[in-house]
Design a protein around this motif. Sequence first.
Motif, PDB file in Angstrom:
ATOM      1  N   VAL A  87       0.844  -1.200   0.000  1.00 18.21           N
ATOM      2  CA  VAL A  87       0.000   0.000   0.000  1.00 18.21           C
ATOM      3  C   VAL A  87       0.876   1.245   0.000  1.00 18.21           C
ATOM      4  O   VAL A  87       0.587   2.230  -0.692  1.00 18.21           O
ATOM      5  CB  VAL A  87      -0.951   0.002   1.209  1.00 18.21           C
ATOM      6  N   SER A  88       1.962   1.211   0.759  1.00 19.96           N
ATOM      7  CA  SER A  88       2.894   2.336   0.801  1.00 19.96           C
ATOM      8  C   SER A  88       3.414   2.667  -0.589  1.00 19.96           C
ATOM      9  O   SER A  88       3.405   3.832  -1.013  1.00 19.96           O
ATOM     10  CB  SER A  88       4.061   2.002   1.737  1.00 19.96           C
TER      11      SER A  88
ATOM     12  N   VAL B  17       1.663   9.055   4.127  1.00 21.27           N
ATOM     13  CA  VAL B  17       1.099   7.707   4.244  1.00 21.27           C
ATOM     14  C   VAL B  17       2.065   6.674   3.681  1.00 21.27           C
ATOM     15  O   VAL B  17       2.271   5.609   4.260  1.00 21.27           O
ATOM     16  CB  VAL B  17      -0.260   7.626   3.516  1.00 21.27           C
ATOM     17  N   GLY B  18       2.693   7.001   2.545  1.00 23.18           N
ATOM     18  CA  GLY B  18       3.656   6.076   1.970  1.00 23.18           C
ATOM     19  C   GLY B  18       4.880   5.895   2.848  1.00 23.18           C
ATOM     20  O   GLY B  18       5.355   4.776   3.054  1.00 23.18           O
ATOM     21  N   ALA B  19       5.383   7.001   3.413  1.00 24.65           N
ATOM     22  CA  ALA B  19       6.614   6.943   4.204  1.00 24.65           C
ATOM     23  C   ALA B  19       6.431   6.152   5.490  1.00 24.65           C
ATOM     24  O   ALA B  19       7.302   5.354   5.867  1.00 24.65           O
ATOM     25  CB  ALA B  19       7.089   8.362   4.520  1.00 24.65           C
TER      26      ALA B  19
ATOM     27  N   CYS C  67      -0.309   1.765   8.934  1.00 26.73           N
ATOM     28  CA  CYS C  67      -1.078   2.914   9.430  1.00 26.73           C
ATOM     29  C   CYS C  67      -1.328   3.921   8.319  1.00 26.73           C
ATOM     30  O   CYS C  67      -0.676   3.888   7.271  1.00 26.73           O
ATOM     31  CB  CYS C  67      -0.339   3.600  10.580  1.00 26.73           C
ATOM     32  N   CYS C  68      -2.244   4.821   8.564  1.00 25.73           N
ATOM     33  CA  CYS C  68      -2.562   5.882   7.628  1.00 25.73           C
ATOM     34  C   CYS C  68      -3.148   7.048   8.409  1.00 25.73           C
ATOM     35  O   CYS C  68      -3.264   6.996   9.632  1.00 25.73           O
ATOM     36  CB  CYS C  68      -3.551   5.393   6.562  1.00 25.73           C
ATOM     37  N   HIS C  69      -3.513   8.106   7.699  1.00 26.16           N
ATOM     38  CA  HIS C  69      -4.272   9.195   8.307  1.00 26.16           C
ATOM     39  C   HIS C  69      -5.749   8.920   8.067  1.00 26.16           C
ATOM     40  O   HIS C  69      -6.110   7.931   7.426  1.00 26.16           O
ATOM     41  CB  HIS C  69      -3.847  10.523   7.700  1.00 26.16           C
ATOM     42  N   GLY C  70      -6.619   9.782   8.550  1.00 21.62           N
ATOM     43  CA  GLY C  70      -8.043   9.545   8.346  1.00 21.62           C
ATOM     44  C   GLY C  70      -8.880  10.749   8.717  1.00 21.62           C
ATOM     45  O   GLY C  70      -8.617  11.411   9.733  1.00 21.62           O
ATOM     46  N   ALA C  71      -9.871  11.035   7.870  1.00 18.71           N
ATOM     47  CA  ALA C  71     -10.744  12.170   8.152  1.00 18.71           C
ATOM     48  C   ALA C  71     -11.584  11.933   9.402  1.00 18.71           C
ATOM     49  O   ALA C  71     -11.855  12.860  10.167  1.00 18.71           O
ATOM     50  CB  ALA C  71     -11.658  12.433   6.948  1.00 18.71           C
TER      51      ALA C  71
END
Length: 462
Positions: free
Chosen positions: A112-113, A279-281, A293-297
């Motif tokens: 995904v990254s 998100v990729g890093a 992991c990721c960010h999210g609204a």
Amino acid sequence: MVVLDGADAATVEGGRLVRLRARAKEWRSKFTLAEVSGSLGDLGIYIPLLVGLTQQGSVFFVPSLFFAGFFNFVTGIAWDVPMCVQPMKTIAAVALAEDLPTNQVAAAGILVSAMVFFLGFTRLIDVVNRAVPMAVVYGMQLGLGFSLMRKGMNLILGTRQYAMRPDCYVTAWLCGILAIYLQFHRKRAPTALILFFIGLIMAIERMARIGSPFSFKPEWPVHYALGDLSANDWLYALGDAALPQLPLTTLNSVVSVCHLSKELFPEKKVPQRDVAISVGAMNVFCIVGAMPCCHGAGGLAAQHHFGARTGASMLFLGFTKMVLAIAVGTPLNLLLTEFPGSVLGIMLVLSGLELAKQGKKLKDEPNLTVGYITAIVTLTLKTGIACIAGIAAALLMGGAEQLYAWFKEEWPKWMAKLSSKRGRFSNVKADECDSPPTPPAQDSPFSDATEGHDAQEAKPLS
């Protein structure tokens, strides 16, 4: 390219230090109890998934906690907004439902990254969001939510006790009643954190009762996670976890969070390309044991709701996670091996319920049909198969014509941008976090759901 001489470079570096010191002074002045409260706003999903994945051996606890805190800290400095760092829910739910080993979970995060990196640099994120119907995304969330609830119920039933010992059905019922009461009558209470501490107390009691060894030795937050990874493992991680996660990541973790940040903090710049790179890093560190992991609204909205307004909240949360990981990560990891199934089961049931609530956005035909087909295939077969089945259903129900019309309209615009040297090499401005291209008809399975998406997403259990 302009080359600075020594004096000019020193001046630029000095200016950066001055700005950083000024921002640090501003953070100290704005660091309040409201910021601390807001920093806990997104723990309702993070804690149950981290505990569940750790207990079944799908992730390493100490690196997962440490690197989540590290990226909380970095994003707080970079953007000065309460940008959450949360688990990739699809990968986590698939790992819990199918008992994926550590190397496959790490491989899914790395894949995904790489894909998000590519889409961020080429600015093809909107193409992916358009190619995968939102009805399919919501259907996968609905099916994965039920899978999480099933996993939680199995943990509760696995205690095989009604009331003869602390880890029993009655404990699960009491924790469920407490969680529901807090959610509806004490909405600012950190429900997941309270349940987590109840489980820790029960785990400590059990370890003391059976005489298990207990160590406070600090643990280095790096574990190689790709050992014994075969080509079949990579393919399985790609088809069953990474590809189903991709549309949710590009929409919720990049596009929607950028829109919401611009709405909540219009004076602060959070460029879409920078968020994609972030998100990729962060998932490159899956190699050394970090949880995908990721960010999210939804997490950003929850943290704002609980009082977070600046990056100071993320500095506090990140620092706390890193210190806990290094200082008490080993004993916490030992305690998680004895974490009561009755409490963890309720936490996973409630997390699955929040994820399944995304199905409420399937309001009309043909979205309902596409979403329900995706959900039932997700629940009974595999997420990769469910994604293919959902897209096929959407195409058969009129989505192919809508998608073709959209590409026909937008293709000249993309070609014009690619042919422009300035468009390829200029810096991304905050204004590039604008709305996606004109959507097709709203009754299409491919209709856009970016505007406002996850600003009203089901509030995490916090």
